[in-house]
Design a protein around this motif. Structure first.
Motif, short mmCIF file in Angstrom:
data_model
loop_
_atom_site.label_atom_id
_atom_site.label_comp_id
_atom_site.label_asym_id
_atom_site.label_seq_id
_atom_site.Cartn_x
_atom_site.Cartn_y
_atom_site.Cartn_z
N UNK A 28 0.85 -1.19 0.00
CA UNK A 28 0.00 0.00 0.00
C UNK A 28 0.88 1.24 0.00
N UNK A 29 1.18 1.77 -1.17
CA UNK A 29 2.04 2.94 -1.26
C UNK A 29 1.23 4.17 -0.85
N UNK A 30 1.87 5.13 -0.17
CA UNK A 30 1.13 6.32 0.26
C UNK A 30 0.67 7.14 -0.93
N UNK A 31 -0.48 7.80 -0.77
CA UNK A 31 -1.00 8.65 -1.83
C UNK A 31 -0.12 9.89 -1.98
N UNK A 32 -0.38 10.66 -3.04
CA UNK A 32 0.40 11.86 -3.28
C UNK A 32 0.28 12.84 -2.10
N UNK A 33 -0.94 13.06 -1.61
CA UNK A 33 -1.12 13.99 -0.49
C UNK A 33 -0.43 13.49 0.77
N UNK A 34 -0.44 12.20 0.99
CA UNK A 34 0.26 11.64 2.15
C UNK A 34 1.77 11.81 2.01
N UNK A 35 2.28 11.63 0.81
CA UNK A 35 3.72 11.80 0.59
C UNK A 35 4.13 13.25 0.84
N UNK A 36 3.31 14.19 0.38
CA UNK A 36 3.61 15.61 0.65
C UNK A 36 3.61 15.89 2.14
N UNK A 37 2.62 15.34 2.84
CA UNK A 37 2.53 15.57 4.29
C UNK A 37 3.73 14.98 5.00
N UNK A 38 4.11 13.76 4.65
CA UNK A 38 5.25 13.10 5.28
C UNK A 38 6.52 13.91 5.06
N UNK A 39 6.73 14.38 3.83
CA UNK A 39 7.93 15.17 3.52
C UNK A 39 7.96 16.45 4.35
N UNK A 40 6.81 17.10 4.50
CA UNK A 40 6.75 18.33 5.29
C UNK A 40 7.02 18.06 6.76
N UNK A 53 6.55 9.80 -11.76
CA UNK A 53 5.52 9.15 -10.95
C UNK A 53 4.68 8.25 -11.85
N UNK A 54 3.92 7.35 -11.23
CA UNK A 54 3.05 6.49 -12.02
C UNK A 54 1.71 7.17 -12.20
N UNK A 55 1.02 6.81 -13.25
CA UNK A 55 -0.22 7.49 -13.61
C UNK A 55 -1.28 7.36 -12.52
N UNK A 56 -1.25 6.23 -11.78
CA UNK A 56 -2.27 5.98 -10.78
C UNK A 56 -2.15 6.90 -9.57
N UNK A 57 -1.06 7.66 -9.47
CA UNK A 57 -0.85 8.51 -8.31
C UNK A 57 -1.80 9.71 -8.25
N UNK A 58 -2.39 10.10 -9.37
CA UNK A 58 -3.29 11.26 -9.43
C UNK A 58 -2.61 12.49 -8.82
N UNK A 108 1.45 20.74 -10.86
CA UNK A 108 2.11 21.95 -10.39
C UNK A 108 2.82 21.69 -9.07
N UNK A 109 2.16 20.94 -8.18
CA UNK A 109 2.80 20.59 -6.91
C UNK A 109 3.98 19.65 -7.13
N UNK A 110 3.82 18.72 -8.07
CA UNK A 110 4.91 17.79 -8.37
C UNK A 110 6.15 18.55 -8.84
N UNK A 111 5.96 19.49 -9.76
CA UNK A 111 7.10 20.26 -10.26
C UNK A 111 7.75 21.05 -9.13
#
Length: 773
Positions: free
Chosen positions: A578-590, A716-721, A725-728
């Motif tokens: 279960x890989x973390x979602x994009x929003x979860x990855x942003x939160x973890x990094x912060x 990133x993989x397409x399924x990450x949604x 702009x945030x990714x860049x």
């Protein structure tokens, strides 16, 4: 009357001449004209018959392209241009048609699929021509060229053709396969013509040949090929910046010239002589790299291998202790014939390894450590044997260069005078996983009983548990300055027996992290209280020293994103189903960024962690990030901003200054490590992954390449949604953090402000800007 007849005759002559030179001459192709793979002929020739445009056989099918015609052997085609190089071949029965409305030249496959081969940039075309120059063109009604194959070079430059700035010739895969191969020749914006392996980012570090034209060359420099065989660089004013060849070769209709980036990556100039019967003979009149220097072409052989001359060709060989990734494709590189862990936790001493010597074998200068004034080769060997990160050392009196994996662009060079010292494992080769403690032989360097007998302490409770038990007392002692900061007795430690810890961890069942002095396991005591249990793995003195240092530093910290437990971030990113979602990855990094910022700027005693990596970020049930493992950390004095210390941390995450002699270590070293980890979080992959395509192996290189090409979505993989702009933005922050010059890296406070959107994130410099300049 005679005058009138003369005028009529002149008019007819001029009209017929203009007709012959117009796009409606006999050799033009009218809209609606069609070729078929199985028709005869299946091509449109140039007026002289020297060039043809149409179908040529490729493998078990056909491609559309342009070739030099050999009148004595129609199957002998010298391909100079191919349409849609990366597309698969088309089957028999396919058709090539200049559309009736003149809008396109179409390729129609036998299954009915239609693809565009040529499409005018402006108005529709009224005619097409295969010119004697080798240029296939489309004309509009005003006889203007509205599409030309010369504007879209593949691997070849013909007479009269230009290679414009930011355009490249790309080699073919093989002599019989015209798809894009392994090498590129770029006409760079500052006027230099430079060759690179396709697997790399096109920066000077990876170049294997260059015209070495400086920035004074002027604007819009192009590569040109003259009718006398002169290859030259010319700027927009018509000034010749540099001659690659002097020219002066025979100029007539029977001598043709082409410059090609060949399959082996070498740029060569060919002369073709057309015989009386239309036969074609060829010879090389110039090459950018001499035949005896063919191994200088970077990318000839894959990672961890080296190139050696074999007769008229080259061979890709593995160094001792390595095997081919694919026995059928030696050019794809090599790998160790045993697996290693992520860190220096296995026995890396001279008892487990010896040195194998290779004369005049050279790898790309990418050393992580350099030792000057080494008097003997043996000293260099011992330095590598004693360093768990070192895989190969290069020795050239009096300097020793230490390298870690992967080894790039290896070659044999008999004039180099370099000796490569390869560390080779002795005896059996472990195939992954932790080494099992053998109580009968006692030979494993991790023997829990030794620590149990010597100290009655092998592991410790989680930092959070220790901190909460003594928080108030510790802060009072600190505030009064009653004891120096390095006194371990600041914190009272509770000892547990080995049997208690085995029971608490279910026999050390679940590993949740690892660090400089050992591995961390999940445990439970006192009716379910979760703890982290650390098993020391290094030698007794060093292990206890790091253990005590860790407790000392933890006792001085208190932050919600410092030290708690569950699985590590590494498990979550790299192995979890279960890989973390994009929003979860942003939160973890912060969260991690805020924890590091606390260590650097808000903690009472400033701390450099020195080993930021996903394995040292523990996660609780809610996936909240907690920074752990302070065994390698450095405490700074109140007036101190930098320190000098021995090499610390984990390969792949260490900042460049760790590998420079006499360079100070600052909090910016943690910023670099965070930058590597941030890119890992963004991409959900390790910073070094040799299972990927060569250009993707090193994450920093791949991330910068994708950013510069405007293709960050490839990270990133397409399924990450993902929000693009945030990714860049996250990629830009990561690239700023891994800037080679530490003074240019942002502080963690600036990182947080950029991540939260309070300040703009400017475009990052190239990670290799200091090299390129």
């Amino acid at each position: 009357m005679k005058l009138f007849l003369l005028i009529i005759i002149i008019f007819i002559y001029l009209f017929s001449t203009s007709q012959a030179q117009s796009p409606r001459s006999n050799y033009n192709i009218a809209p609606g004209s069609t070729l078929y793979t199985n028709s005869s002929p299946n091509f449109w020739p140039s007026p002289s018959g020297h060039f043809a445009f149409g179908f040529y056989t490729s493998g078990n099918g056909f491609k559309v392209g342009i070739w030099l015609v050999d009148g004595s052997n129609r199957t002998n085609k010298t391909i100079v241009w191919t349409a849609r190089r990366e597309d698969p071949v088309v089957s028999s029965g396919a058709a090539l048609q200049f559309s009736v409305d003149g809008s396109r030249v179409l390729l129609r496959n036998s299954n009915g699929e239609v693809q565009s081969i040529a499409e005018p940039t402006q108005s529709s075309a009224v005619a097409a021509s295969m010119l004697d120059s080798g240029n296939f063109v489309l004309y509009d009604s005003s006889s203007r060229i509205v599409w030309a194959s010369f504007d879209r070079p593949t691997d070849t430059l013909l007479v009269g053709q230009k290679l414009s700035q930011n355009t490249a010739l790309r080699s073919s895969t093989s002599l019989t396969n015209q798809s894009v191969g392994n090498f590129e020749l770029w006409m760079e914006p500052w006027g230099s013509l430079t060759a690179f392996p396709k697997i790399s980012i096109p920066v000077t570090k990876y170049a294997y040949w260059s015209s070495f034209t400086d920035s004074a060359a002027g604007q819009n420099v192009t590569l040109n090929l003259g009718g006398d065989g002169r290859l030259y660089l010319e700027n927009s004013t018509g000034y010749t910046v540099k001659n690659l060849t002097e020219g002066g070769l025979s100029v007539n209709r029977t001598n043709l010239y082409r410059a090609t980036l060949d399959v082996d990556g070498i740029f060569r100039l060919y002369q073709h002589q057309v015989g009386t019967n239309g036969s074609l003979s060829s010879k090389i009149v110039w090459a950018a790299i001499n035949e005896e220097d063919r191994c200088q072409v970077k990318g000839t052989c894959g990672l961890n291998s080296y190139c050696s001359l074999r007769g008229s060709g080259t061979a890709c060989l593995c160094p001792p202790g390595f095997i081919y990734n694919d026995q059928q494709r030696p050019q794809d590189g090599c790998k160790l014939n045993f697996s290693t862990g992520d860190d220096c936790l296995e026995d890396q001493g001279s008892n487990s390894y010896n040195i194998s010597h290779l004369e005049n074998i050279y790898w790309e200068p990418d050393e992580y450590d350099l030792i000057n004034h080494i008097p003997h080769e043996e000293t260099c060997s011992n330095a590598c044997l004693g360093d768990c990160n070192c895989v190969v050392a290069k020795y050239k009196d009096p300097v020793c260069y230490k390298h870690k994996l992967p080894l790039g662009f290896g070659m044999k060079n008999d004039s180099s005078g370099i000796k490569s010292l390869v560390k080779v494992r002795i005896g059996g080769f472990p195939k992954g996983g932790d080494r099992i403690v053998n109580k009968k032989t006692g030979k494993d360097f991790v023997i829990i009983g030794v620590f149990l007998t010597a100290f009655s302490l092998i592991v410790f409770l989680s930092a959070l548990y220790l901190f909460y038990a003594h928080q108030i007392w510790s802060y009072k002692v600190t505030s009064r300055g009653a004891s120096p900061p390095d006194v371990v007795e600041e914190i009272n430690m509770r000892s547990f027996s080995y049997e208690q810890l085995v029971l608490a961890t279910k026999n050390f069942e679940e590993e949740i992290g690892r660090g400089g002095s050992g591995r961390v396991y999940k445990g439970s005591i006192n009716g379910g209280k979760e703890v982290a249990v650390k098993k020391l793995i290094k030698m007794v003195e060093e292990g206890e020293s790091e253990f005590r240092n860790e407790i000392k530093i933890i006792g001085r910290t208190h932050h919600k994103n410092l030290v708690q437990l569950n699985g590590s971030l590494a498990n979550l990113l790299f192995t979890s189903e279960q890989r973390p979602s994009w929003n979860e990855r942003r939160r973890i990094a912060l969260e991690i960024a805020k924890g590091i910022h606390y260590l650097h700027d808000e903690c009472e005693t400033r701390i450099i962690h020195c080993d930021i990596k996903p394995q040292n970020i523990l996660m609780d049930e809610s996936w909240t990030a907690k920074i752990s493992d302070f065994g390698l950390s450095k405490l700074l004095k109140p007036d101190q901003t930098r320190t000098y210390t021995i090499l610390r941390g984990t390969r792949g995450y260490r900042a460049p200054e760790w590998h420079s002699n006499n360079s100070p270590i600052t909090v910016k070293s943690d910023v670099y490590s965070f930058g590597v980890m941030l890119l890992e979080i963004v991409c959900c992959r390790k910073n070094m992954d040799e299972t990927l395509r060569d250009q993707e192996v090193v994450l920093i290189d791949w991330a910068y390449h994708c950013y510069e090409a405007g293709e960050v979505q490839n990270l990133v993989i397409e399924e990450d949604h993902v929000d693009m702009e945030e990714l860049e933005k996250m990629v830009k922050i990561g690239l700023w953090c891994v800037e080679t010059e530490f003074s240019l890296r942002p502080t963690m406070k600036q990182v947080i402000l950029m991540m939260e959107g309070f300040v703009a994130t400017p475009p990052p410099p190239s990670p290799y800007s200091s090299i390129r300049g």
